[in-house]
Design an enzyme around this catalytic site. Structure first.
Site, PDB file in Angstrom:
ATOM      1  N   HIS A   1       0.906  -1.253   0.079  1.00  0.00           N
ATOM      2  CA  HIS A   1      -0.001  -0.151   0.042  1.00  0.00           C
ATOM      3  C   HIS A   1       0.947   1.329  -0.176  1.00  0.00           C
ATOM      4  O   HIS A   1       1.861   1.186   0.323  1.00  0.00           O
ATOM      5  CB  HIS A   1      -1.022   0.137   1.346  1.00  0.00           C
ATOM      6  CG  HIS A   1      -0.126   0.202   2.473  1.00  0.00           C
ATOM      7  ND1 HIS A   1       0.413  -1.084   3.211  1.00  0.00           N
ATOM      8  CD2 HIS A   1       0.131   1.173   3.352  1.00  0.00           C
ATOM      9  CE1 HIS A   1       1.025  -0.627   4.142  1.00  0.00           C
ATOM     10  NE2 HIS A   1       0.768   0.685   4.431  1.00  0.00           N
TER      11      HIS A   1
ATOM     12  N   ASP B   1       0.481   4.946   1.672  1.00  0.00           N
ATOM     13  CA  ASP B   1      -0.289   5.356   2.953  1.00  0.00           C
ATOM     14  C   ASP B   1      -1.321   6.455   2.542  1.00  0.00           C
ATOM     15  O   ASP B   1      -1.210   7.514   1.636  1.00  0.00           O
ATOM     16  CB  ASP B   1       0.740   5.853   4.004  1.00  0.00           C
ATOM     17  CG  ASP B   1       1.074   4.569   4.694  1.00  0.00           C
ATOM     18  OD1 ASP B   1       0.315   4.038   5.484  1.00  0.00           O
ATOM     19  OD2 ASP B   1       2.336   4.933   5.224  1.00  0.00           O
TER      20      ASP B   1
ATOM     21  N   HIS C   1       4.665   0.247   0.456  1.00  0.00           N
ATOM     22  CA  HIS C   1       5.382  -0.484   1.454  1.00  0.00           C
ATOM     23  C   HIS C   1       4.574  -1.810   2.040  1.00  0.00           C
ATOM     24  O   HIS C   1       3.156  -1.623   1.819  1.00  0.00           O
ATOM     25  CB  HIS C   1       6.164   0.215   2.489  1.00  0.00           C
ATOM     26  CG  HIS C   1       5.077   0.974   3.301  1.00  0.00           C
ATOM     27  ND1 HIS C   1       4.466   2.189   2.716  1.00  0.00           N
ATOM     28  CD2 HIS C   1       4.594   0.809   4.388  1.00  0.00           C
ATOM     29  CE1 HIS C   1       3.952   2.707   3.622  1.00  0.00           C
ATOM     30  NE2 HIS C   1       3.765   1.798   4.692  1.00  0.00           N
TER      31      HIS C   1
ATOM     32  N   ARG D   1       4.855   6.021  13.932  1.00  0.00           N
ATOM     33  CA  ARG D   1       4.747   6.429  12.729  1.00  0.00           C
ATOM     34  C   ARG D   1       4.349   7.856  12.852  1.00  0.00           C
ATOM     35  O   ARG D   1       3.350   8.311  13.551  1.00  0.00           O
ATOM     36  CB  ARG D   1       3.705   5.840  11.723  1.00  0.00           C
ATOM     37  CG  ARG D   1       4.082   4.400  11.422  1.00  0.00           C
ATOM     38  CD  ARG D   1       2.938   3.863  10.356  1.00  0.00           C
ATOM     39  NE  ARG D   1       1.603   3.937  10.801  1.00  0.00           N
ATOM     40  CZ  ARG D   1       0.855   4.249   9.965  1.00  0.00           C
ATOM     41  NH1 ARG D   1       1.085   4.388   8.512  1.00  0.00           N
ATOM     42  NH2 ARG D   1      -0.567   4.395  10.179  1.00  0.00           N
TER      43      ARG D   1
END
Length: 261
Positions: A87, A89, A219, A234
């Site tokens: 995907h 983000d 990623h 994150r």
């Protein structure tokens, strides 16, 4: 004896794989980095797509956020859904993040790597006929109640490169009524993204930081660590609306009407 002016230490950037990824040394990440260093890191990120920094144990959540602000405005961190699916983000948002910063806090003794793919290199590898098709397509992305339509190929706002915008949040090709045809096209282009030649794999250690250009990468986590702990913190940097490739002299590919519309 004349005063000696010491040259400031420059970051050292060492590529990890042929098409994506570099390790950066001689940098202690913080919100107080000199502008020159931040600019060098920005150029390296555009070139290598994802940068890895070892031994950043001094960083906590606040310090990571302060460093992220040197790269751009902070943004809400978009939900992954299944992190073990490829995907980019936040593609279900109108403005997907510009960059993502991941900091390893706790990792399994073995397994739990993250793999990134270079979506600009994937576009360059497409046969000319597929590039022409991809340039004209739009894709519906979704996660929960959030929905957004984006061009399948976006123009990178800083480099002008073209990159494939797909991943696990891609739901359908806009304007196609056949779910089978839509799914087949998405799989076709997605498989070009995740070819091994376009990827780099990172083995995490506590204190590692990875910064990726979310506009030119996908990623995923390698789900091979069972129930063992894996905690990555994150932070997202706000992005912009993806711009389509100019087609037939227009500023961008026209969005097709929805199926049945």
């Amino acid at each position: 004896m004349p005063h000696q002016v010491l040259e400031p230490v420059r970051p050292e950037v060492s590529p990890v794989a042929g098409r994506i990824g570099a390790v950066v040394t001689r940098v202690r990440l913080s919100g107080d980095l000199p502008e020159r260093v931040v600019a060098e890191l920005g150029r390296a990120l555009l070139r290598h797509r994802v940068l890895f920094f070892r031994d950043q144990h001094h960083l906590d959540a606040a310090g990571q956020a302060r460093f992220a602000r040197r790269l751009g405005e902070p943004a809400a961190c978009c939900g992954h859904g299944r992190a073990d699916a490829w995907h980019t983000d936040g593609t279900f948002a109108e403005r997907p993040p510009k960059a993502m910063l991941m900091r390893a806090i706790e990792v399994p003794r073995h397994g739990g790597d993250t793999v990134w793919a270079n979506t600009a290199a994937a576009y360059e590898d497409l046969p000319a006929e597929l590039r022409e098709l991809a340039d004209r397509l739009w894709v519906l992305h979704g996660h929960g109640d959030a929905r957004a339509e984006h061009p399948l190929v976006r123009v990178h706002p800083e480099t002008g490169e073209r990159a494939i915008l797909l991943g696990g949040f891609a739901r359908s090709i806009v304007g196609l009524s056949s779910r089978a045809d839509s799914g087949a096209l998405i799989r076709l282009f997605q498989e070009h993204v995740t070819r091994l030649e376009n990827t780099v794999r990172w083995r995490w250690a506590p204190g590692d930081v990875a910064v990726c250009d979310n506009r030119a990468t996908q990623h995923r986590v390698v789900q091979d660590f069972g129930g063992r702990p894996r905690l990555l913190w994150r932070v997202a940097v706000g992005g912009d609306v993806p711009v389509p490739v100019p087609v037939d002299g227009r500023s961008g590919a026209a969005r097709p009407p929805a199926a049945g519309g």
